[in-house]
Design a protein around this motif. Structure first.
Motif, PDB file in Angstrom:
ATOM      1  N   ASP A   1       0.801  -1.224   0.000  1.00 47.09           N
ATOM      2  CA  ASP A   1       0.000   0.000   0.000  1.00 47.09           C
ATOM      3  C   ASP A   1       0.834   1.274   0.000  1.00 47.09           C
ATOM      4  O   ASP A   1       0.355   2.309  -0.452  1.00 47.09           O
ATOM      5  N   TYR A   2       2.039   1.200   0.550  1.00 42.27           N
ATOM      6  CA  TYR A   2       2.814   2.417   0.752  1.00 42.27           C
ATOM      7  C   TYR A   2       4.151   2.327   0.015  1.00 42.27           C
ATOM      8  O   TYR A   2       4.853   1.317   0.116  1.00 42.27           O
ATOM      9  N   TRP A   3       4.463   3.434  -0.675  1.00 40.19           N
ATOM     10  CA  TRP A   3       5.679   3.481  -1.489  1.00 40.19           C
ATOM     11  C   TRP A   3       6.392   4.812  -1.320  1.00 40.19           C
ATOM     12  O   TRP A   3       5.736   5.849  -1.139  1.00 40.19           O
ATOM     13  N   GLY A   4       7.704   4.748  -1.395  1.00 36.08           N
ATOM     14  CA  GLY A   4       8.470   5.978  -1.504  1.00 36.08           C
ATOM     15  C   GLY A   4       8.551   6.394  -2.956  1.00 36.08           C
ATOM     16  O   GLY A   4       8.046   5.702  -3.846  1.00 36.08           O
ATOM     17  N   GLU A   5       9.224   7.512  -3.194  1.00 36.40           N
ATOM     18  CA  GLU A   5       9.336   8.009  -4.559  1.00 36.40           C
ATOM     19  C   GLU A   5      10.531   7.432  -5.317  1.00 36.40           C
ATOM     20  O   GLU A   5      10.660   7.654  -6.509  1.00 36.40           O
ATOM     21  N   GLY A   6      11.381   6.729  -4.600  1.00 33.41           N
ATOM     22  CA  GLY A   6      12.477   6.041  -5.264  1.00 33.41           C
ATOM     23  C   GLY A   6      13.796   6.789  -5.216  1.00 33.41           C
ATOM     24  O   GLY A   6      13.833   8.009  -5.061  1.00 33.41           O
ATOM     25  N   THR A   7      14.861   6.032  -5.374  1.00 30.03           N
ATOM     26  CA  THR A   7      16.198   6.605  -5.494  1.00 30.03           C
ATOM     27  C   THR A   7      16.909   5.865  -6.627  1.00 30.03           C
ATOM     28  O   THR A   7      16.811   4.644  -6.741  1.00 30.03           O
ATOM     29  N   LYS A   8      17.595   6.625  -7.458  1.00 29.15           N
ATOM     30  CA  LYS A   8      18.150   6.055  -8.683  1.00 29.15           C
ATOM     31  C   LYS A   8      19.549   5.494  -8.442  1.00 29.15           C
ATOM     32  O   LYS A   8      20.396   6.153  -7.825  1.00 29.15           O
ATOM     33  N   VAL A   9      19.759   4.306  -8.954  1.00 22.38           N
ATOM     34  CA  VAL A   9      21.070   3.654  -8.872  1.00 22.38           C
ATOM     35  C   VAL A   9      21.530   3.341 -10.288  1.00 22.38           C
ATOM     36  O   VAL A   9      20.805   2.692 -11.047  1.00 22.38           O
TER      37      VAL A   9
END
Length: 123
Positions: free
Chosen positions: A111-119
């Motif tokens: 249900d819950y997500w962050g916006e992400g971090t690029k690798v």
């Protein structure tokens, strides 16, 4: 209100290590499943590592032995230690949480997500 904020991504060469962090707020129960997922351009989102309610961990075969998921409950922070990085690890990495008894690998069940971090890993 649950909020997940990832950090720690970057552009590095193959073979080095990175540690991703996910600062969580609003998780009022200890029964949350938490995990790291990734999604490369043109590909489906896939599970990387999960930490279950009891603290046990599960890993995708592609990262087993190289990545380690951990959680610091006092800091409400989830980590992903990534060693021996490969170009195929290049992706956007997301932290996810879901209040359930049995953790799953299916992204749509979180249900819950962050916006992400690029690798980005270069050879």
């Amino acid at each position: 209100q649950v909020q997940l904020v990832e950090s720690g991504g970057g552009s590095v060469q193959a073979g080095v290590s990175l540690r991703l962090s996910c600062a969580a707020s609003g998780l009022t129960s200890s029964r949350y499943c938490m995990g790291w997922f990734r999604q490369a351009p043109g590909k489906e989102r896939e599970g990387v590592a999960i930490i279950h309610n009891a603290g046990t961990t599960s890993y995708a075969d592609s990262v087993k032995g190289r990545f380690t998921i951990s959680k610091d409950s006092a800091k409400n922070t989830l980590y992903l230690q990534m060693n021996s990085l490969k170009p195929e690890d290049t992706s956007m990495y997301y932290c996810a949480a879901d209040l359930r008894y049995l953790c799953t690998w299916r992204p749509y069940e979180y249900d819950y997500w962050g916006e992400g971090t690029k690798v980005t890993i270069s050879s």
